[in-house]
Design an enzyme around this catalytic site. Structure first.
Site, mmCIF file in Angstrom:
data_model
loop_
_atom_site.group_PDB
_atom_site.id
_atom_site.type_symbol
_atom_site.label_atom_id
_atom_site.label_comp_id
_atom_site.label_asym_id
_atom_site.label_seq_id
_atom_site.Cartn_x
_atom_site.Cartn_y
_atom_site.Cartn_z
ATOM 1 C CE1 TYR A 250 1.087 1.457 4.152
ATOM 2 C CE2 TYR A 250 1.068 -0.924 4.345
ATOM 3 C CZ TYR A 250 1.462 0.314 4.814
ATOM 4 O OH TYR A 250 2.248 0.398 5.938
ATOM 5 C CG PHE A 261 0.052 9.188 5.516
ATOM 6 C CD1 PHE A 261 -0.195 8.094 6.331
ATOM 7 C CD2 PHE A 261 -0.860 9.490 4.525
ATOM 8 C CE1 PHE A 261 -1.321 7.307 6.154
ATOM 9 C CE2 PHE A 261 -1.997 8.717 4.341
ATOM 10 C CZ PHE A 261 -2.223 7.624 5.154
ATOM 11 C CG ASP A 262 3.168 3.998 6.517
ATOM 12 O OD1 ASP A 262 4.409 3.966 6.448
ATOM 13 O OD2 ASP A 262 2.515 3.096 7.018
ATOM 14 C CB ILE A 282 -8.755 3.443 9.614
ATOM 15 C CG1 ILE A 282 -8.059 3.287 8.263
ATOM 16 C CG2 ILE A 282 -7.806 4.063 10.653
ATOM 17 C CD1 ILE A 282 -7.574 4.597 7.641
ATOM 18 C CE1 TYR A 308 -5.037 6.041 11.398
ATOM 19 C CE2 TYR A 308 -4.685 7.278 9.381
ATOM 20 C CZ TYR A 308 -4.502 6.139 10.134
ATOM 21 O OH TYR A 308 -3.787 5.088 9.611
ATOM 22 C CG PHE A 324 -4.736 4.026 2.004
ATOM 23 C CD1 PHE A 324 -3.452 3.740 2.450
ATOM 24 C CD2 PHE A 324 -5.628 4.607 2.883
ATOM 25 C CE1 PHE A 324 -3.074 4.016 3.751
ATOM 26 C CE2 PHE A 324 -5.270 4.903 4.180
ATOM 27 C CZ PHE A 324 -3.987 4.604 4.615
#
Length: 332
Positions: A250, A261-262, A282, A308, A324
């Site tokens: 991902y 962010f990731d 989530i 979040y 994502f």
């Protein structure tokens, strides 16, 4: 960050005769092999050219695929470089860096003849990711000659194993060669392999790199007010159901800034999450995966309510809309 943050809300008979990295410590725990990081060693072999050689020529391996092998070799056997010999041919492509597989692994000290670890025929195979920073360099290179359903023997010289330090705990001296006998029970996809689908109007644009990692460009429009999911590649594998643990690659970006962010691609290893009932992700991440098929790549635009929320998390600010792109590699 994401794994923690998301939690916020075929028997073949074989006979063989004749023929700055962190390293892997092998520790038997409850009958299973635990893969742990320790030490440092350098890789001496050409990873793309690993094949059989004079060391693997000296080990005899008998027994059926998936069972505890029976091995015999003279001592000492000294390997000058990492060697790999395929004892049982598998199916599909050979494993590649970053790919996850389920393996049964037996390990022997080729210098002394001692058994370090033997695979338990009754135990489940263990997960292993071809992560250059997590595996012994020789094992990382040798596994790249294996494929799903194959049994391989890998000879690992000290320089590609535990190096000058050896391992007192495992009885491995600095100059000991190791033999690995590996059965690859299952290979997960290295990237989504489904059929390309047309883009969806209003969604971010996605461009894939040579290895499959996505580059994401968010449009300069307001974010959607509801979570939306689209399929970029349609797979043909198993369907993800609520409560499944799913292995994925991902990348996540922020809608407002287009900043990553990731990303599991950056870490070099896919990640596994439970989705749907009992999820440790989530809600929007679960929604993106449940009902999809292995081999698919999906894009999800996730509202703060399904992400979040007002509190944010780590690099995710409060009230952030997330994007994502997720490759579904297998169901655990």
């Amino acid at each position: 960050m994401l794994p923690a943050a998301l939690a916020d809300r075929h028997p073949n008979e074989t006979t063989k005769r004749g023929p700055v990295r962190r390293t892997l410590a092998l520790i038997a725990t409850g009958g299973a092999l635990t893969l742990a990081l320790s030490g440092c060693a350098g890789l001496t072999t050409d990873e793309d050219a690993t094949g059989p050689g004079p060391a693997t020529d000296l080990i005899e391996v008998t027994g059926s695929f998936g069972t505890t092998p029976r091995v015999d070799f003279p001592t000492p056997v000294i390997a000058e470089e990492t060697e790999c010999d395929v004892l049982v041919e598998g199916t599909g492509d050979t494993l590649v860096p970053g790919q996850k597989a389920l393996v049964k692994l037996s390990v022997y000290n080729a210098s002394t003849g001692a058994t370090i670890q033997e695979a338990d025929r009754n135990a489940d195979p263990i997960p292993a990711v071809l992560d250059e920073g997590a595996l012994l360099p020789g094992l990382f290179a040798g596994l790249q000659c294996a494929s799903e359903g194959s049994r391989v023997v890998i000879a690992v010289p000290p320089a590609d194993g535990f190096g000058d330090a050896g391992s007192v705990q495992l009885g491995i001296a600095p100059d000991d060669t190791l033999f690995f006998v590996v059965d690859v029970d299952r290979a997960y996809l290295p990237r989504a392999n489904g059929t390309d689908r047309p883009g969806t109007r209003g969604f971010p644009a996605v461009v894939l790199g040579p290895d499959g990692r996505p580059g994401i460009t968010v449009p300069s429009t307001d974010a959607p007010t509801e979570t939306e999911v689209a399929v970029l590649k349609q797979g043909r594998g198993e369907t993800v159901e609520s409560g499944d643990s799913v292995t994925v690659h991902y990348t996540g970006v922020l809608w407002d800034t287009n900043e990553v962010f990731d990303s599991s691609w950056e870490s070099g290893s896919p990640a596994s999450f439970v989705v749907g009932e009992g999820a440790n992700v989530i809600p929007g991440f679960s929604e993106a995966l449940v009902g999809q098929q292995v081999g698919s790549q999906v894009i999800a635009v996730i509202t703060p309510e399904d992400g979040y929320g007002e509190q944010g998390s780590g690099a995710v600010p409060p009230n952030a809309t997330l994007v994502f792109v997720i490759d579904i590699l297998g169901i655990d």
